[in-house]
Design an enzyme around this catalytic site. Structure first.
Site, PDB file in Angstrom:
ATOM      1  N   HIS A  88       0.839  -1.196   0.000  1.00 49.14           N
ATOM      2  CA  HIS A  88       0.000   0.000   0.000  1.00 49.14           C
ATOM      3  C   HIS A  88       0.871   1.242   0.000  1.00 49.14           C
ATOM      4  CE1 HIS A  88      -3.653  -2.266   1.951  1.00 49.14           C
ATOM      5  NE2 HIS A  88      -3.371  -2.661   0.726  1.00 49.14           N
ATOM      6  N   GLU A 117      10.851   1.022   8.043  1.00 47.53           N
ATOM      7  CA  GLU A 117      12.035   1.514   7.337  1.00 47.53           C
ATOM      8  C   GLU A 117      12.607   2.670   8.182  1.00 47.53           C
ATOM      9  OE1 GLU A 117      11.566   3.771   3.804  1.00 47.53           O
ATOM     10  OE2 GLU A 117      13.045   2.609   2.701  1.00 47.53           O
ATOM     11  N   GLU A 133      17.599   0.251  -1.062  1.00 47.88           N
ATOM     12  CA  GLU A 133      17.102   0.828  -2.323  1.00 47.88           C
ATOM     13  C   GLU A 133      18.077   1.878  -2.879  1.00 47.88           C
ATOM     14  OE1 GLU A 133      13.392   2.998  -1.798  1.00 47.88           O
ATOM     15  OE2 GLU A 133      13.991   3.690   0.179  1.00 47.88           O
TER      16      GLU A 133
HETATM   17  C1  NOJ Z   1       9.973   3.625  -1.071  1.00 46.28           C
HETATM   18  C2  NOJ Z   1      10.109   2.347  -0.312  1.00 46.28           C
HETATM   19  O1  NOJ Z   1      11.080   2.460   0.687  1.00 46.28           O
HETATM   20  C3  NOJ Z   1      10.431   1.252  -1.309  1.00 46.28           C
HETATM   21  O2  NOJ Z   1      10.685   0.038  -0.639  1.00 46.28           O
HETATM   22  C4  NOJ Z   1       9.279   1.118  -2.268  1.00 46.28           C
HETATM   23  O3  NOJ Z   1       9.620   0.175  -3.257  1.00 46.28           O
HETATM   24  C5  NOJ Z   1       8.982   2.453  -2.958  1.00 46.28           C
HETATM   25  N1  NOJ Z   1       8.886   3.485  -2.007  1.00 46.28           N
HETATM   26  C6  NOJ Z   1       7.678   2.417  -3.747  1.00 46.28           C
HETATM   27  O4  NOJ Z   1       6.589   2.307  -2.866  1.00 46.28           O
HETATM   28 CA    CA Z   2      12.060   4.564   1.488  1.00 49.99          CA
END
Ligand code: NOJ
Ligand code: CA
Length: 675
Positions: free
Chosen positions: A384, A472, A478
């Site tokens: 979500h 997080e 990422e």
């Molecule tokens: C940032 C989130 O930390 C990442 O895990 C996610 O893939 C993207 N937003 C898209 O929702």
């Molecule tokens: Ca993030």
């Protein structure tokens, strides 16, 4: 017995003390072992101050306390009315965690105060409740219901932390964007406004972490030095209109916490924050299951797939089934799928109100996928992303969670990618704190576990709501996909002592393939062996193996991620130096095996690790996933050497960590029918 009598006596004598409450007659409370001491005093004006000492030596010098509201202020013209003292020594069992039992052992002093009778106003009754544990302190303000006061508007909290030494502090700057920064060391006196937790090395044998516990319906605490001094003052995240907190009496502030220990490892093992949260509010927790997961995720960050519709849409029925097959074959409980629902096409982070949380894209047959998953014993993990449109999410989340529950989906990853919530409020404001709490409670009602990205900094609420699995609030993996500056080798050996002190972290480690066609100069600044070690060191009860599944095929070292537990009986930190190296050993709650993760920064490191935590007299096999010959995070990150040796409690493991490297070890009992 003595322990009980002393506080009781002190309570009896207390009224005599208050009338002459000068510094030399400060009211104080010590930890059960007597080493940590918190004392309170008033100056001639009635300004309230506290101090902290460890083994008789100053840790926190005289620091002001107080709250300033539109309607009144507390702490400046106070008198002490009475004191109550109590102690607790109990052991509780978290639903999941880094250990199966947690000791909650403290002495408490609750000081009842009256502030006011200034300018003809009647004044306010309030309390300062203080708990002193062997490894830290918590205190909070409480304002009971009283005549003439229903609501209040907090404009500032004035709590100070005047640290005795100008130590090295590891911090991230306060700004409204998600806590996704690198923790940098600096002298306390040189800090700008920073977020908590703030970790400080005061001396070689004194480490302090300042944070908060049980942040509920209040604004998050940030810290700002007063001038260029070591005196930090609380700065609460404001609403867009400038107020900090709207509250009704009775009201309790979050706990202001200080972990005060001798080594960095002890910071990681302190449970002061969890102990200061309320016990579990969920009666039946049988549906709460820690697990490991994979996902259609890195593919998007590496631009092999898209979140939105198109020829490379990642969230298709077929691709999800492929991931589910892989999960079933490799022991993963869940598959996260991002980009499955309507709202991703176009500039999604700017148009969060376009997201639907119940309608799937036409190429994602959610009913069929859920059915397929349950036939294989694998769950779909819902995603979500709200784009920060909290109100849009609140209007749909009840029906979305109900739908998920019907489909047998029991985890949801939420996300708030937008600098502001609903276009105006900060992620760490009271506005956002209220929203996140609503999500956790609504999810609990529908038996849904939450993995919250772009959260407010965690404060231990998972004790009360153990369906809040992980969050997080960190510069996660990422950034290794697309940031011009990937996470440097120091990062993973710094966050265990900073962000991770606030609770489980969804860092999403586990990258094996470092080729990056999209951003050729961006890739993890670690060896693969260090990626394995992160799975042990960076605790998360929902732990991801984050690479695309094809990158795991044929890799023997993948075994470590397939099997690594997420729920532990015991945790130890045999070696640690902030920003340099850390070794964590954890015992599997299920079968008593030990799992070890060791990591270093860009400096290669040799270490000889005594295994004296193993059961004496028993034989074990240690399966070691180490940096291989010539491994180096820049030139040869993929070299992993796997070996097996026999060990017992008298052995020491020789670990040879490459530059930016690590080691991951499974130590299993030989006579326990090991895999
Ligand atoms: C940032 C989130 O930390 C990442 O895990 C996610 O893939 C993207 N937003 C898209 O929702
Ligand atoms: Ca993030």
């Amino acid at each position: 017995m003595r322990r009980l009598i002393i506080p009781a006596l002190a309570a009896l004598l207390a009224p005599a003390i208050f009338s002459a409450c000068t510094e030399s007659h400060a009211m104080e409370v010590s930890s059960p072992d007597g080493r940590l001491n918190f004392s309170l005093h008033l100056d001639d004006e009635g300004q309230l101050y506290y101090k902290v000492r460890k083994d008789g030596t100053a840790v926190v010098d005289s620091s002001a306390l107080g709250i300033s509201c539109k309607e009144f202020s507390l702490g400046h013209h106070s008198e002490i009315k009475r004191v109550e003292r109590t102690s607790k020594d109990e052991t509780w069992m978290p639903v999941w965690g880094e250990e199966s039992e947690i000791r909650n052992h403290y002495n408490e002093m609750c000081v009842h105060l009256h502030d006011g009778d200034i300018d003809g106003k009647t004044g306010i009754d309030y309390m300062l409740r203080v708990r002193v544990f062997p490894d830290g302190i918590g205190f909070r303000y409480e304002i009971p219901g009283q005549e003439g006061m229903e609501s209040m508007t907090i404009m500032d909290e004035l709590t100070e932390f005047a640290l005795h030494e100008d130590g090295v502090a590891w911090s991230i700057p306060w700004n409204h964007e998600y806590y996704e920064h690198l923790y940098e060391p600096s002298l306390i006196s040189k800090l700008d406004t920073v977020c908590s937790p703030l970790t400080v090395k005061m001396t070689d044998s004194l480490y302090v972490s300042i944070h908060e516990a049980a942040l509920e319906d209040y604004a998050a605490m940030n810290l700002s030095p007063v001038g260029n001094s070591t005196r930090l003052r609380t700065w609460l995240t404001p609403w867009s209109t400038g107020e900090k907190v709207f509250a009704n009496a009775p009201m309790k502030s979050p706990w202001r916490t200080m972990t005060i220990v001798s080594t960095p490892g002890e910071l990681m093992l302190s449970r002061v924050m969890l102990n200061l949260n309320e016990p579990c509010a969920i009666e039946d927790t049988s549906w709460i299951e820690p697990s490991r997961y994979i996902g259609i995720w890195w593919g998007m960050h590496r631009q092999a797939y898209t979140w939105g519709q198109g020829p490379t849409h990642g969230a298709t029925t077929e691709n999800t089934k492929r991931y589910m097959d892989f999960a079933a074959d490799n022991g993963f409980g869940g598959v996260l799928v991002e980009g499955w629902n309507k709202g991703w096409d176009g500039d999604w982070s700017a148009n969060g109100d376009q997201f639907s949380f119940t309608e799937a894209y036409p190429d994602f047959d959610i009913e069929e996928i859920a059915r397929y998953g349950s036939s294989k014993g694998v769950r779909l993990i819902g995603h979500h992303e709200t784009g920060g449109a909290a109100l849009n999410y609140e209007s749909q989340m009840d029906s979305a969670f109900a739908m998920y529950n019907r489909l047998g989906i029991n985890s949801v990853k939420t996300g708030y990618v937008n600098p502001l919530m609903d276009g105006k409020e900060y992620h760490s404001s009271q506005y956002a704190v209220r929203h996140y709490r609503k999500v956790i409670e609504t999810a609990a009602k529908h038996h849904i576990m939450i993995d919250n990205h772009e959260p407010v900094m965690p404060t231990g609420l998972q004790r009360t709501y153990p369906n809040l699995m992980t969050q997080e609030g960190v510069r996660g993996c990422e950034y290794d996909a697309w940031s011009p500056e990937a996470n440097p080798p120091e990062h993973a050996v710094t966050i265990p002592f900073t962000r991770c002190l606030a609770g489980p972290v969804d860092y999403t480690p586990g990258i094996f393939n470092y080729d990056n066609p999209v951003a050729p100069h961006t890739r993890p600044q670690t060896t693969v062996a260090k990626q394995l070690a992160m799975s042990v060191v960076l605790y998360s009860p929902l732990q991801m193996a984050s690479d695309m599944i094809e990158n795991y095929e044929g890799k023997p070292e993948f075994e470590f991620l397939q099997r690594c537990p997420v729920d532990w009986n015991k945790t130890l930190v045999p070696e640690a130096k902030i920003g340099e190296y850390v070794t964590v050993a954890r015992q599997d709650k299920e079968n008593g095996d030990w799992w070890l993760g060791a990591m270093t920064n860009r400096n290669a490191r040799r270490t000889k690790l005594p295994l004296d935590f193993l059961e004496p007299g028993k034989k074990y096999t240690a399966k070691i996933f180490a940096d291989g010959e010539g491994a180096d995070y820049r030139s040869n990150p993929g070299a992993v050497a796997i070996s097996e040796i026999e060990v017992d409690s008298t052995s020491a493991l020789n670990l040879n960590l490459a530059s930016g490297g690590g080691a991951a070890v499974i130590i299993s009992r030989k006579d326990a029918g090991q895999k």
